[in-house]
Design a protein around this motif. Structure first.
Motif, PDB file in Angstrom:
ATOM      1  N   GLY A  76       0.498  -1.568  -0.174  1.00 38.99           N
ATOM      2  CA  GLY A  76      -0.267  -0.281  -0.062  1.00 38.99           C
ATOM      3  C   GLY A  76       0.930   1.534  -0.611  1.00 38.99           C
ATOM      4  O   GLY A  76       1.098   1.940  -0.756  1.00 38.99           O
ATOM      5  N   GLU A  77       2.084   1.251   0.639  1.00 37.27           N
ATOM      6  CA  GLU A  77       2.205   2.462   0.461  1.00 37.27           C
ATOM      7  C   GLU A  77       3.418   2.747  -0.261  1.00 37.27           C
ATOM      8  O   GLU A  77       3.605   3.854  -1.105  1.00 37.27           O
ATOM      9  CB  GLU A  77       3.496   2.442   1.893  1.00 37.27           C
ATOM     10  CG  GLU A  77       3.727   2.556   3.156  1.00 37.27           C
ATOM     11  CD  GLU A  77       2.373   3.760   4.015  1.00 37.27           C
ATOM     12  OE1 GLU A  77       3.300   4.828   2.600  1.00 37.27           O
ATOM     13  OE2 GLU A  77       1.520   3.738   4.328  1.00 37.27           O
ATOM     14  N   LEU A  78       3.867   1.343  -0.750  1.00 34.60           N
ATOM     15  CA  LEU A  78       4.268   1.632  -2.418  1.00 34.60           C
ATOM     16  C   LEU A  78       4.181   2.010  -3.419  1.00 34.60           C
ATOM     17  O   LEU A  78       4.097   3.008  -3.835  1.00 34.60           O
ATOM     18  CB  LEU A  78       5.256   0.310  -3.079  1.00 34.60           C
ATOM     19  CG  LEU A  78       6.746   0.043  -2.656  1.00 34.60           C
ATOM     20  CD1 LEU A  78       6.772  -1.396  -2.810  1.00 34.60           C
ATOM     21  CD2 LEU A  78       7.746   0.986  -3.275  1.00 34.60           C
ATOM     22  N   MET A  79       1.836   2.227  -2.764  1.00 33.81           N
ATOM     23  CA  MET A  79       1.296   1.712  -4.828  1.00 33.81           C
ATOM     24  C   MET A  79       0.778   3.765  -3.932  1.00 33.81           C
ATOM     25  O   MET A  79       0.538   4.510  -5.048  1.00 33.81           O
ATOM     26  CB  MET A  79      -0.494   1.732  -4.252  1.00 33.81           C
ATOM     27  CG  MET A  79      -0.163   0.391  -4.711  1.00 33.81           C
ATOM     28  SD  MET A  79      -1.791  -0.624  -3.945  1.00 33.81           S
ATOM     29  CE  MET A  79      -2.649  -0.081  -5.040  1.00 33.81           C
ATOM     30  N   ARG A  80       1.318   4.449  -3.109  1.00 36.90           N
ATOM     31  CA  ARG A  80       0.920   5.817  -2.878  1.00 36.90           C
ATOM     32  C   ARG A  80       1.903   6.777  -3.279  1.00 36.90           C
ATOM     33  O   ARG A  80       2.212   7.268  -3.844  1.00 36.90           O
ATOM     34  CB  ARG A  80       0.928   6.024  -1.175  1.00 36.90           C
ATOM     35  CG  ARG A  80      -0.471   5.211  -0.257  1.00 36.90           C
ATOM     36  CD  ARG A  80      -0.521   6.334   1.000  1.00 36.90           C
ATOM     37  NE  ARG A  80      -1.794   5.418   1.559  1.00 36.90           N
ATOM     38  CZ  ARG A  80      -1.845   4.462   2.195  1.00 36.90           C
ATOM     39  NH1 ARG A  80      -0.494   3.664   1.838  1.00 36.90           N
ATOM     40  NH2 ARG A  80      -3.110   4.304   3.039  1.00 36.90           N
ATOM     41  N   SER A  81       3.691   6.260  -2.718  1.00 33.75           N
ATOM     42  CA  SER A  81       4.342   6.360  -2.961  1.00 33.75           C
ATOM     43  C   SER A  81       4.802   6.475  -5.279  1.00 33.75           C
ATOM     44  O   SER A  81       4.866   7.836  -5.633  1.00 33.75           O
ATOM     45  CB  SER A  81       5.469   6.138  -3.030  1.00 33.75           C
ATOM     46  OG  SER A  81       6.478   4.378  -3.249  1.00 33.75           O
ATOM     47  N   GLN A  82       4.067   6.242  -5.615  1.00 33.62           N
ATOM     48  CA  GLN A  82       4.182   5.735  -7.228  1.00 33.62           C
ATOM     49  C   GLN A  82       2.688   6.598  -7.544  1.00 33.62           C
ATOM     50  O   GLN A  82       2.931   6.789  -8.890  1.00 33.62           O
ATOM     51  CB  GLN A  82       4.158   4.417  -7.811  1.00 33.62           C
ATOM     52  CG  GLN A  82       4.862   3.766  -6.938  1.00 33.62           C
ATOM     53  CD  GLN A  82       6.559   4.275  -7.852  1.00 33.62           C
ATOM     54  OE1 GLN A  82       6.443   4.802  -8.973  1.00 33.62           O
ATOM     55  NE2 GLN A  82       7.694   4.182  -7.096  1.00 33.62           N
ATOM     56  N   ALA A  83       1.590   6.964  -6.956  1.00 34.24           N
ATOM     57  CA  ALA A  83       0.754   7.727  -7.451  1.00 34.24           C
ATOM     58  C   ALA A  83       0.676   9.291  -7.865  1.00 34.24           C
ATOM     59  O   ALA A  83       1.481   9.886  -6.747  1.00 34.24           O
ATOM     60  CB  ALA A  83      -0.623   7.082  -6.122  1.00 34.24           C
ATOM     61  N   ARG A  84      -0.247   9.321  -8.351  1.00 34.19           N
ATOM     62  CA  ARG A  84      -0.606  10.625  -9.222  1.00 34.19           C
ATOM     63  C   ARG A  84      -1.054  11.412  -8.538  1.00 34.19           C
ATOM     64  O   ARG A  84      -2.218  10.857  -7.724  1.00 34.19           O
ATOM     65  CB  ARG A  84      -0.059  10.875 -10.377  1.00 34.19           C
ATOM     66  CG  ARG A  84       0.981  10.335 -11.395  1.00 34.19           C
ATOM     67  CD  ARG A  84       0.277   9.348 -12.746  1.00 34.19           C
ATOM     68  NE  ARG A  84      -0.697   9.721 -12.801  1.00 34.19           N
ATOM     69  CZ  ARG A  84      -2.025   9.656 -13.656  1.00 34.19           C
ATOM     70  NH1 ARG A  84      -1.718  10.042 -15.085  1.00 34.19           N
ATOM     71  NH2 ARG A  84      -3.057   9.130 -13.774  1.00 34.19           N
ATOM     72  N   ASN A  85      -1.500  12.604  -8.490  1.00 37.60           N
ATOM     73  CA  ASN A  85      -2.589  12.745  -7.777  1.00 37.60           C
ATOM     74  C   ASN A  85      -4.078  13.219  -8.019  1.00 37.60           C
ATOM     75  O   ASN A  85      -3.305  13.346  -9.324  1.00 37.60           O
ATOM     76  CB  ASN A  85      -1.930  15.053  -7.543  1.00 37.60           C
ATOM     77  CG  ASN A  85      -1.373  15.379  -6.803  1.00 37.60           C
ATOM     78  OD1 ASN A  85      -0.762  14.551  -5.775  1.00 37.60           O
ATOM     79  ND2 ASN A  85      -0.289  16.974  -7.162  1.00 37.60           N
ATOM     80  N   GLY A  86      -4.884  12.701  -7.558  1.00 37.49           N
ATOM     81  CA  GLY A  86      -6.055  12.746  -8.729  1.00 37.49           C
ATOM     82  C   GLY A  86      -6.107  10.485  -8.722  1.00 37.49           C
ATOM     83  O   GLY A  86      -7.215  10.514  -8.667  1.00 37.49           O
ATOM     84  N   ASP A  87      -5.261  10.086  -8.588  1.00 39.26           N
ATOM     85  CA  ASP A  87      -4.881   8.686  -8.408  1.00 39.26           C
ATOM     86  C   ASP A  87      -6.193   8.469  -7.326  1.00 39.26           C
ATOM     87  O   ASP A  87      -5.635   8.534  -5.975  1.00 39.26           O
ATOM     88  CB  ASP A  87      -4.023   7.745  -8.848  1.00 39.26           C
ATOM     89  CG  ASP A  87      -3.751   8.608 -10.284  1.00 39.26           C
ATOM     90  OD1 ASP A  87      -2.093   8.374 -10.477  1.00 39.26           O
ATOM     91  OD2 ASP A  87      -3.646   8.814 -10.906  1.00 39.26           O
TER      92      ASP A  87
END
Length: 523
Positions: A425-436
């Motif tokens: 979950g943390e990795l997904m947050r770190s790779q996510a863009r604003n709005g994802d």
């Protein structure tokens, strides 16, 4: 004129009674209402999830049978080109038996019912005649591709039989090619179903048109007939759906089911209702305990504030009893500070109400959030999809799955497995863009919504996330990888938004089939 009777009910007691009663009623009604809503939502989500699992398994089983019959058809064609050459027949039987995990044994039988070739050869039944009670005798009469009902083989194994007729180039019937799938052995149907991960006491079973169990997690029930069960009746009539039932064992279940037309089988995925609601009951108990201290503090405040409320009235009563004097007006004006005290009471009540509302708001927020990762859950996904669909905005979907997660749990334990999920979950947050928007769908499955992102850009984002996970030290002694399926939706798409999620799941399944640790897009 008779004297007026003085009531023994004081204002202080009345305020206390009304205040305490109101707070308790609010807590009871609010808690009951929220529990009912969440209970219904949990059951509906479980039914939908089980139906989706059942449809996925039905599609996989149908593909399994189709591929198996295609393999038989191809080998039958090869054999027909060489007539009844024993070497060719034995080679094709061995090829079919060894090429995959479909058949536990393969045999070639003549038109007279004599077994001409068998694989594995250790079975040592070549040259025998098929018994009259064997379901293979029906194949000699039908002379068409068949899928048999469960039967007991010559060697005592419970099995089903897939066959294909053999014809010479002159269209002469030579016999048939048969592949046997053992129901109680690992491989074939059993392996196909076991490769899907089920959690929280969810399990699957497979029935044929005679209500006989072809697969069940309890091996002792394989081959038995399912009694009164409305879900089995519904699925064998060709229906696909979900409902709450009491199964043939008397257990309250939330069941999803799907039909396999080619074989006339039914797939049922179910979970005990009690298990589904267990976490909700625990959560409600925690909320009530957390609310207990604020409520007790509120009641204590009401106790003391009731004294302040009644004090001005006692002062006014004293003024009326003693009569007016020169400073009566001043004394009355001094009592008028009662309004200030009332405002303080109002603030205290509002503070107490705000506390309860805050707790209820927190409960609603938790209902849309996965407690382990802090990502959104399925209910949050539904809201996000409705928003995207209502605006007609183009978006892409990334369906993610941690590869071999069951092995991680089995080898390192569930605590480490939970840690891997949190780190994911943390990795997904770190790779996510604003709005994802990020969601955990359950177990090791995740999903990302990419608004305004075409599928080509989504491929780049998915590959970046896949590489980031592979490069991250999620486990001390081995690397963790993910498989990703991608699908896109736009206002001009012919399919519905919900079908886009299914397309992403199918692409994820393709990524798994193609070796894992890869990204696949829907066709």
């Amino acid at each position: 004129m008779p004297a007026l009777a003085i009531s023994r009910i004081t204002l202080r007691r009345l305020i206390l009674s009304l205040s305490m009663g109101s707070v308790l009623i609010m807590l009871i009604l609010g808690g009951t209402g929220i529990y009912g809503i969440q209970r219904t939502q949990l059951m509906d989500d479980t039914l939908a999830s089980n139906q989706a699992f059942a449809q996925k398994l039905a599609a996989s089983a149908s593909d399994f049978l189709t591929q198996a019959q295609n393999d038989l058809a191809y080998s039958a064609k090869q054999i027909a080109q060489f007539g009844t050459n024993p070497a060719v027949m034995q080679m094709e039987a061995n090829h079919l038996h060894l090429q995959g995990a479909k058949f536990h044994s393969v045999s070639i039988t003549s038109a007279q019912g004599i077994i001409l070739a068998i694989s594995p050869e250790t079975l040592q039944i070549s040259g025998r005649k098929v018994p009259a009670v064997d379901p293979q005798t029906a194949v000699l009469r039908k002379k068409t591709p068949t899928i048999s009902k469960p039967f007991t083989t010559i060697l005592g194994n419970l099995a089903i039989l897939l066959t294909h007729p053999l014809y010479s180039p002159q269209n002469e019937y030579l016999g048939y090619l048969a592949g046997t799938v053992y129901l109680k052995a690992d491989g074939g149907l059993s392996r196909l179903i076991k490769q899907h991960y089920f959690r929280n006491d969810t399990y699957v079973y497979l029935v044929d048109s005679s209500r006989r169990l072809l697969y069940h997690p309890d091996p002792n029930r394989l081959g038995t007939i399912v009694g009164t069960n409305p879900v089995v009746t519904a699925v064998l009539s060709g229906q696909t759906g979900a409902e709450r039932i009491t199964n043939s064992q008397g257990v309250d279940m939330l069941a999803g089911y799907a039909y396999i037309p080619g074989a006339k089988w039914g797939v049922v995925v179910q979970r005990p209702t009690e298990v589904t609601l267990e976490k909700l009951s625990t959560l409600m108990q925690r909320v009530m305990w957390l609310s207990l201290l604020p409520v007790l503090l509120l009641l204590a405040a009401l106790w003391f504030l009731s004294t302040w409320i009644s004090r001005p009235l006692r002062a006014l009563s004293h003024i009326m009893q003693t009569g007016y004097d020169g400073n009566a007006a001043e004394r009355i004006r001094s009592v008028r500070c009662w309004y200030s005290e009332a405002q303080h009471l109002q603030k205290a009540l509002l503070a107490g109400t705000d506390t309860v509302i805050s707790r209820l708001s927190q409960l609603r927020e938790e209902a849309y959030q996965d407690p382990l990762t802090g990502l959104g859950n399925r209910r949050g996904l539904d809201i996000a999809l409705q928003a995207l669909e209502s605006t007609g905005q183009t978006f892409s979907v990334l369906a993610l799955d941690i590869d071999f997660f069951k092995r991680i749990n089995d080898h390192y334990g569930h605590d480490v497995g939970d840690q891997v999920i949190r780190q994911m979950g943390e990795l997904m947050r770190s790779q996510a863009r604003n709005g994802d928007s990020l969601f955990r769908m359950g177990g090791e499955e995740f999903l990302t919504l990419l608004p305004g992102t075409p599928v080509d850009n989504a491929l780049t984002i998915a590959e970046r996330l896949r590489a980031a996970v592979e490069a991250s030290p999620l486990l001390p002694q081995e690397r963790v990888t993910i498989s990703i399926g991608i699908a896109a939706w736009g206002p001009d798409s012919a399919r519905r938004v919900a079908d886009t999620l299914k397309e992403a799941d199918l692409a994820l399944y393709q990524a798994k089939q193609n070796g894992r640790n890869r990204v696949e897009r829907s066709a």
